[in-house]
Design an enzyme around this catalytic site. Sequence first.
Site, PDB file in Angstrom:
ATOM      1  N   LYS A  20      17.699  -0.670   2.079  1.00 27.68           N
ATOM      2  CA  LYS A  20      16.584   0.073   1.478  1.00 27.68           C
ATOM      3  C   LYS A  20      15.607   0.463   2.583  1.00 27.68           C
ATOM      4  O   LYS A  20      14.925  -0.390   3.142  1.00 27.68           O
ATOM      5  CB  LYS A  20      15.840  -0.761   0.437  1.00 27.68           C
TER       6      LYS A  20
ATOM      7  N   GLY B 104       8.943  -6.486   8.068  1.00 31.24           N
ATOM      8  CA  GLY B 104       7.763  -6.012   7.361  1.00 31.24           C
ATOM      9  C   GLY B 104       6.671  -7.058   7.390  1.00 31.24           C
ATOM     10  O   GLY B 104       6.537  -7.812   8.368  1.00 31.24           O
TER      11      GLY B 104
ATOM     12  N   GLU C  74      11.702 -10.452  10.458  1.00 34.26           N
ATOM     13  CA  GLU C  74      10.963 -10.026  11.651  1.00 34.26           C
ATOM     14  C   GLU C  74       9.629  -9.509  11.118  1.00 34.26           C
ATOM     15  O   GLU C  74       9.583  -8.479  10.451  1.00 34.26           O
ATOM     16  CB  GLU C  74      11.754  -8.948  12.387  1.00 34.26           C
TER      17      GLU C  74
ATOM     18  N   CYS D 155       4.830  -4.183  15.505  1.00 34.81           N
ATOM     19  CA  CYS D 155       4.734  -5.597  15.162  1.00 34.81           C
ATOM     20  C   CYS D 155       4.304  -6.411  16.383  1.00 34.81           C
ATOM     21  O   CYS D 155       3.659  -7.435  16.253  1.00 34.81           O
ATOM     22  CB  CYS D 155       6.055  -6.095  14.616  1.00 34.81           C
TER      23      CYS D 155
ATOM     24  N   GLU E 160      -3.658  -8.923  11.516  1.00 34.37           N
ATOM     25  CA  GLU E 160      -2.912  -7.765  11.999  1.00 34.37           C
ATOM     26  C   GLU E 160      -3.534  -6.483  11.440  1.00 34.37           C
ATOM     27  O   GLU E 160      -3.616  -6.310  10.232  1.00 34.37           O
ATOM     28  CB  GLU E 160      -1.453  -7.872  11.555  1.00 34.37           C
TER      29      GLU E 160
HETATM   30  P1  NAI Z   1       5.869  -4.308   3.362  1.00 29.44           P
HETATM   31  O1  NAI Z   1       6.300  -5.642   3.858  1.00 29.44           O
HETATM   32  O2  NAI Z   1       5.316  -4.240   1.967  1.00 29.44           O
HETATM   33  O3  NAI Z   1       7.093  -3.266   3.410  1.00 29.44           O
HETATM   34  C1  NAI Z   1       8.234  -3.377   4.240  1.00 29.44           C
HETATM   35  C2  NAI Z   1       9.493  -3.095   3.417  1.00 29.44           C
HETATM   36  O4  NAI Z   1       9.617  -4.081   2.392  1.00 29.44           O
HETATM   37  C3  NAI Z   1       9.487  -1.742   2.692  1.00 29.44           C
HETATM   38  O5  NAI Z   1      10.805  -1.219   2.676  1.00 29.44           O
HETATM   39  C4  NAI Z   1       9.061  -2.128   1.284  1.00 29.44           C
HETATM   40  O6  NAI Z   1       9.471  -1.208   0.300  1.00 29.44           O
HETATM   41  C5  NAI Z   1       9.750  -3.457   1.115  1.00 29.44           C
HETATM   42  N1  NAI Z   1       9.158  -4.344   0.103  1.00 29.44           N
HETATM   43  C6  NAI Z   1       7.862  -4.415  -0.296  1.00 29.44           C
HETATM   44  N2  NAI Z   1       7.723  -5.336  -1.262  1.00 29.44           N
HETATM   45  C7  NAI Z   1       8.951  -5.868  -1.500  1.00 29.44           C
HETATM   46  C8  NAI Z   1       9.448  -6.866  -2.390  1.00 29.44           C
HETATM   47  N3  NAI Z   1       8.657  -7.489  -3.248  1.00 29.44           N
HETATM   48  N4  NAI Z   1      10.765  -7.164  -2.346  1.00 29.44           N
HETATM   49  C9  NAI Z   1      11.581  -6.536  -1.475  1.00 29.44           C
HETATM   50  N5  NAI Z   1      11.170  -5.582  -0.625  1.00 29.44           N
HETATM   51  C10 NAI Z   1       9.864  -5.242  -0.618  1.00 29.44           C
HETATM   52  O7  NAI Z   1       4.822  -3.698   4.375  1.00 29.44           O
HETATM   53  P2  NAI Z   1       3.790  -2.481   4.098  1.00 29.44           P
HETATM   54  O8  NAI Z   1       3.122  -2.686   2.769  1.00 29.44           O
HETATM   55  O9  NAI Z   1       4.535  -1.211   4.327  1.00 29.44           O
HETATM   56  O10 NAI Z   1       2.749  -2.683   5.267  1.00 29.44           O
HETATM   57  C11 NAI Z   1       1.694  -3.633   5.133  1.00 29.44           C
HETATM   58  C12 NAI Z   1       1.391  -4.313   6.434  1.00 29.44           C
HETATM   59  O11 NAI Z   1       2.524  -5.043   6.872  1.00 29.44           O
HETATM   60  C13 NAI Z   1       1.061  -3.404   7.597  1.00 29.44           C
HETATM   61  O12 NAI Z   1      -0.278  -3.028   7.603  1.00 29.44           O
HETATM   62  C14 NAI Z   1       1.416  -4.278   8.768  1.00 29.44           C
HETATM   63  O13 NAI Z   1       0.361  -5.163   9.049  1.00 29.44           O
HETATM   64  C15 NAI Z   1       2.596  -5.074   8.267  1.00 29.44           C
HETATM   65  N6  NAI Z   1       3.882  -4.484   8.695  1.00 29.44           N
HETATM   66  C16 NAI Z   1       4.578  -5.072   9.709  1.00 29.44           C
HETATM   67  C17 NAI Z   1       5.741  -4.511  10.176  1.00 29.44           C
HETATM   68  C18 NAI Z   1       6.498  -5.113  11.292  1.00 29.44           C
HETATM   69  O14 NAI Z   1       7.195  -4.396  11.993  1.00 29.44           O
HETATM   70  N7  NAI Z   1       6.464  -6.411  11.462  1.00 29.44           N
HETATM   71  C19 NAI Z   1       6.259  -3.246   9.636  1.00 29.44           C
HETATM   72  C20 NAI Z   1       5.508  -2.736   8.530  1.00 29.44           C
HETATM   73  C21 NAI Z   1       4.361  -3.347   8.102  1.00 29.44           C
END
Ligand code: NAI
Length: 491
Positions: free
Chosen positions: A188, A241, A263, A297, A394
């Site tokens: 996804k 994420g 990660e 990240c 972050e």
């Molecule tokens: P997120 O963790 O919500 O999204 C990342 C992925 O997880 C997306 O594909 C999303 O659709 C999916 N996802 C969200 N909720 C889920 C669930 N309950 N079950 C399964 N999959 C799920 O991150 P978001 O909301 O895009 O960004 C929020 C913050 O997270 C950012 O401001 C940043 O601080 C951090 N982040 C860190 C990343 C990294 O590379 N470590 C990448 C993106 C965000």
Amino acid sequence: MATAAPKKVSQPKVSQTTCFIDGQWVPAASGKTFETINPATEEVICEVAEGDKADVDKAVKAARAQFDDGEWSRMDARDRGRLMYKLADLIEAEADELAALETLDNGKPISDSRNADIPLVIDCIRYYAGWADKIQGDTIPIRGDYLCYTRREPVGVVGQIIPWNFPALMAAWKWGPALATGCTIVMKPAEQTPLTCLRMARLAQKAGIPDGVINVVPGYGPTAGAAIVAHPGVDKIAFTGEGSTAKIIQRTALETMKRVTFELGGKSPNVIFADADLDKAIAGAHFALYFNQGQCCCAGSRLFVEDRVYDDVVDRIAEYNAGHPVGDPFDPETKQGPQVDQAQFDKIMQYVEYGKQDGASCITGGNRVGDRGYFIEPTLFAGVTDDMRIAREEIFGPVLSVLKFSDVDELIHRANNTNFGLAAAVWTRDIGKAHRFAAKVRAGTVWVNCYDVFDAAAPFGGFKESGIGRELGEAGLAAYTENKTVTLALG
Ligand code: NAI
Ligand code: MG
């Protein structure tokens, strides 16, 4: 002589917008779609199929059938590797278009998509293609008249959920080890940036990777993402994420004892000692935070500077910010594009307010750029102390916090005083100091006199709440294999 204005890159065509399940391009079962937005203009690029539980179920069944009974797991490993090389070649042939598609959907500068993202994608797929026929077990000298050996078998169907900051690259990091080991995939992509992943799936199909090996279900996290995590037909989840999302995933995954690798985020310390080559250190510290609009990240978001050179470093980073071109990501001169979406924009602006409220000095930036698109000025806070929110949490945007230190032992303690542990860096000419720091800092990656040096062969991942497991390198294969011990009586 006047030089011609740099040529703008033309906008790419979008060709894949549906789910990709069992080799078929299909709309979501519900018929629903969602919009993906160009963050530079806030205009809708196109509608994309909004996958949910029913689509995930179909994708998992296809991946399961291909894994349990299909040709993929029976194929000679070397032939699997050849298909991966073919995929890398096809990506390379379309590198410019893919880079443009990435810039359109994510907003990152075209020079970055062209020179960093897409070349790293190609390198990662090729690197893991080379591993396909080199994954082998051991023979083990156990007591008695037995032959004992281990087999390293693919873990099975893997659910891969990726973020929006490096959309194509995150797909490659996850496909590489999965394909090399003979797993099958339900991916996804992030709802903000589904387009390059879908395009890569089309290229995988063109390369001849069998139907059902790679399935892509675009959609939202709490629906499509959660359905992947809950599905009993999935053996392992790989997620990149936010930490709070990982915790939700971990709880659900436990029900079916799925393997997980995570990660997650960071608040990585980047340390400049007074004895460093300051020109390199300052340029490096700037790049460490502002690269990719600060949406990394491993961003060097806590810059610790030794007191003797503190003012000089702050002044010179401010100068860099003044000359940092923010704007149209399709302009090859642009160094900083928009943030990915309104939610990220709002979150970052909130942190700018926190910085001011908590008493840090805003030396540059702090404002929106223009009135269309999610652009933010390169923002620099000096006088930051460890307890401030901008030093602890972050931000994931172009906001750098600069902290002062004078004592080395205290510095290590402060650098480690965080729940994160993804990356760290140190700038110094004293090699003893550099190695002592590298040994003591609790982080998965340490850069010395450099930053953001990534290679498909070098493992990457976090200590503490920055993650579980490692991606890339030989270490990245571990999470995609099960060790099987076979013991045979010789007598
Ligand atoms: P997120 O963790 O919500 O999204 C990342 C992925 O997880 C997306 O594909 C999303 O659709 C999916 N996802 C969200 N909720 C889920 C669930 N309950 N079950 C399964 N999959 C799920 O991150 P978001 O909301 O895009 O960004 C929020 C913050 O997270 C950012 O401001 C940043 O601080 C951090 N982040 C860190 C990343 C990294 O590379 N470590 C990448 C993106 C965000
Ligand atoms: Mg979220």
